[in-house]
Design an enzyme around this catalytic site. Structure first.
Site, PDB file in Angstrom:
ATOM      1  N   ASP A  14       0.826  -1.204   0.000  1.00  0.00           N
ATOM      2  CA  ASP A  14       0.000   0.000   0.000  1.00  0.00           C
ATOM      3  C   ASP A  14       0.866   1.263   0.000  1.00  0.00           C
ATOM      4  OD1 ASP A  14      -2.303   1.453   0.021  1.00  0.00           O
ATOM      5  OD2 ASP A  14      -2.773   1.116   2.130  1.00  0.00           O
ATOM      6  N   HIS A  31       2.835   3.252  -8.816  1.00  0.00           N
ATOM      7  CA  HIS A  31       2.653   1.817  -9.080  1.00  0.00           C
ATOM      8  C   HIS A  31       3.871   1.243  -9.814  1.00  0.00           C
ATOM      9  CE1 HIS A  31      -1.316   2.089  -7.507  1.00  0.00           C
ATOM     10  NE2 HIS A  31      -1.816   2.783  -8.503  1.00  0.00           N
ATOM     11  N   LEU A 125      10.720 -20.777  -5.337  1.00  0.00           N
ATOM     12  CA  LEU A 125       9.777 -19.905  -4.637  1.00  0.00           C
ATOM     13  C   LEU A 125       8.407 -20.076  -5.281  1.00  0.00           C
ATOM     14  CD1 LEU A 125       9.275 -17.388  -2.656  1.00  0.00           C
ATOM     15  CD2 LEU A 125       9.507 -15.995  -4.705  1.00  0.00           C
TER      16      LEU A 125
HETATM   17  C1  FPP Z   1      -1.900   0.238  -3.290  1.00  0.00           C
HETATM   18  O1  FPP Z   1      -1.441   1.563  -3.326  1.00  0.00           O
HETATM   19  C2  FPP Z   1      -1.361  -0.532  -4.391  1.00  0.00           C
HETATM   20  C3  FPP Z   1      -2.096  -1.093  -5.396  1.00  0.00           C
HETATM   21  C4  FPP Z   1      -3.570  -0.957  -5.493  1.00  0.00           C
HETATM   22  C5  FPP Z   1      -1.460  -1.835  -6.497  1.00  0.00           C
HETATM   23  C6  FPP Z   1      -0.249  -2.621  -6.157  1.00  0.00           C
HETATM   24  C7  FPP Z   1       0.481  -2.900  -7.400  1.00  0.00           C
HETATM   25  C8  FPP Z   1       1.823  -2.857  -7.552  1.00  0.00           C
HETATM   26  C9  FPP Z   1       2.766  -2.621  -6.439  1.00  0.00           C
HETATM   27  C10 FPP Z   1       2.429  -3.035  -8.889  1.00  0.00           C
HETATM   28  C11 FPP Z   1       2.055  -4.276  -9.598  1.00  0.00           C
HETATM   29  C12 FPP Z   1       2.670  -5.474  -9.033  1.00  0.00           C
HETATM   30  C13 FPP Z   1       3.351  -6.397  -9.738  1.00  0.00           C
HETATM   31  C14 FPP Z   1       3.694  -7.663  -9.024  1.00  0.00           C
HETATM   32  C15 FPP Z   1       3.776  -6.248 -11.136  1.00  0.00           C
HETATM   33  P1  FPP Z   1      -2.514   2.735  -3.403  1.00  0.00           P
HETATM   34  O2  FPP Z   1      -2.692   3.099  -4.827  1.00  0.00           O
HETATM   35  O3  FPP Z   1      -3.760   2.312  -2.698  1.00  0.00           O
HETATM   36  O4  FPP Z   1      -1.790   3.877  -2.636  1.00  0.00           O
HETATM   37  P2  FPP Z   1      -2.481   5.006  -1.737  1.00  0.00           P
HETATM   38  O5  FPP Z   1      -3.167   4.299  -0.599  1.00  0.00           O
HETATM   39  O6  FPP Z   1      -1.336   5.839  -1.300  1.00  0.00           O
HETATM   40  O7  FPP Z   1      -3.439   5.730  -2.631  1.00  0.00           O
END
Ligand code: FPP
Length: 231
Positions: A14, A31, A125
């Site tokens: 997050d 992201h 893994l």
């Molecule tokens: C939460 O941050 C994150 C996500 C909804 C997406 C997670 C995806 C990745 C880390 C990249 C893709 C992964 C791979 C394995 C290729 P948020 O957007 O909710 O952040 P915020 O709470 O600060 O708004």
């Protein structure tokens, strides 16, 4: 104190959006940086001897984000899988996707299936990527399968085997970054006895050091699974 290496670590990555906003960048930049961090943590997990790693990449609720962000997230996932799949094989990683497939672009589903198939033989893994995943949705799909089985008795073992994460043991440790202290509909059934670790660090700033901190904290926990421990 010696470091206890959990067999299975699950992570809610997050804080990507906040990381980007702090820098005046579009959310998707967070992201992209987050995906790089995920890649490094995957490699580190292998070095540490962790056997199962489950990453929450897209939840069933994430469809409610602005259309551009949803599209950009799936484009990032597609690009990542396409360009990194050979590296995943080289590292001996078995990849599995957990979550629904019916709402994901058909081409991407094909790529996901190809990677699952190609990586079947690897066992350095077990990497579970949660895409369009929701804990309640997972349980509901398992209930529907269970009803079809028409068994007289449905045990916990049988029910677990119907869930998406049936090929991995329950997570020993769940890490959530960016200060939020919730499960957010992640692995609801499987997290029953999981140790929870919350970090203030935004996911794009997460590092090997931070990961080690979580493992050190985990090593100090006394896991009781509802029992009384001998003094
Ligand atoms: C939460 O941050 C994150 C996500 C909804 C997406 C997670 C995806 C990745 C880390 C990249 C893709 C992964 C791979 C394995 C290729 P948020 O957007 O909710 O952040 P915020 O709470 O600060 O708004």
């Amino acid at each position: 104190m010696s470091l206890k290496i959990p067999e299975h670590v699950a992570i809610i990555m997050d804080g990507n959006g906040r990381w980007a906003r702090k820098r005046g960048l579009p959310r998707i930049a967070g992201h992209y940086k987050g995906a790089e961090v995920a890649e490094d943590i995957v490699e580190f997990a292998i070095e540490l001897g962790i056997k199962h790693l489950t990453l929450f990449a897209f939840s069933t609720e994430n469809w409610n984000r602005p259309k551009e962000e949803v599209e950009a997230l799936f484009e990032l996932l597609r690009r990542y899988l396409q360009t990194k799949k050979d590296k995943l094989y080289k590292l001996g990683i078995r990849v599995r996707f957990i979550g629904r497939r019916d709402r994901i672009n058909k081409e991407l589903v094909k790529l996901m299936q190809e990677i699952e198939e190609e990586s079947k033989k690897f066992k350095n893994l077990f990497l579970n990527l949660a895409v369009d995943y929701g804990g309640r949705d997972d349980i509901l799909r398992a209930v529907k399968k269970a009803v079809k089985l028409q068994r007289e008795e449905i045990t916990e073992e049988l029910f677990s085997s119907l869930l998406d994460l049936s090929c991995s043991p329950d997570p020993d440790l769940l890490i959530r970054t960016a200060g939020e202290k919730r499960i957010s509909n992640f692995l609801l059934w499987n997290l029953a006895y999981t140790e929870l670790y919350f970090s203030e660090t935004l996911w794009p700033d997460f590092s090997r050091e931070e990961f080690l901190k979580a493992l050190e904290d985990f090593s100090r926990r006394k896991r009781k699974f509802g029992r009384v421990l001998d003094e």
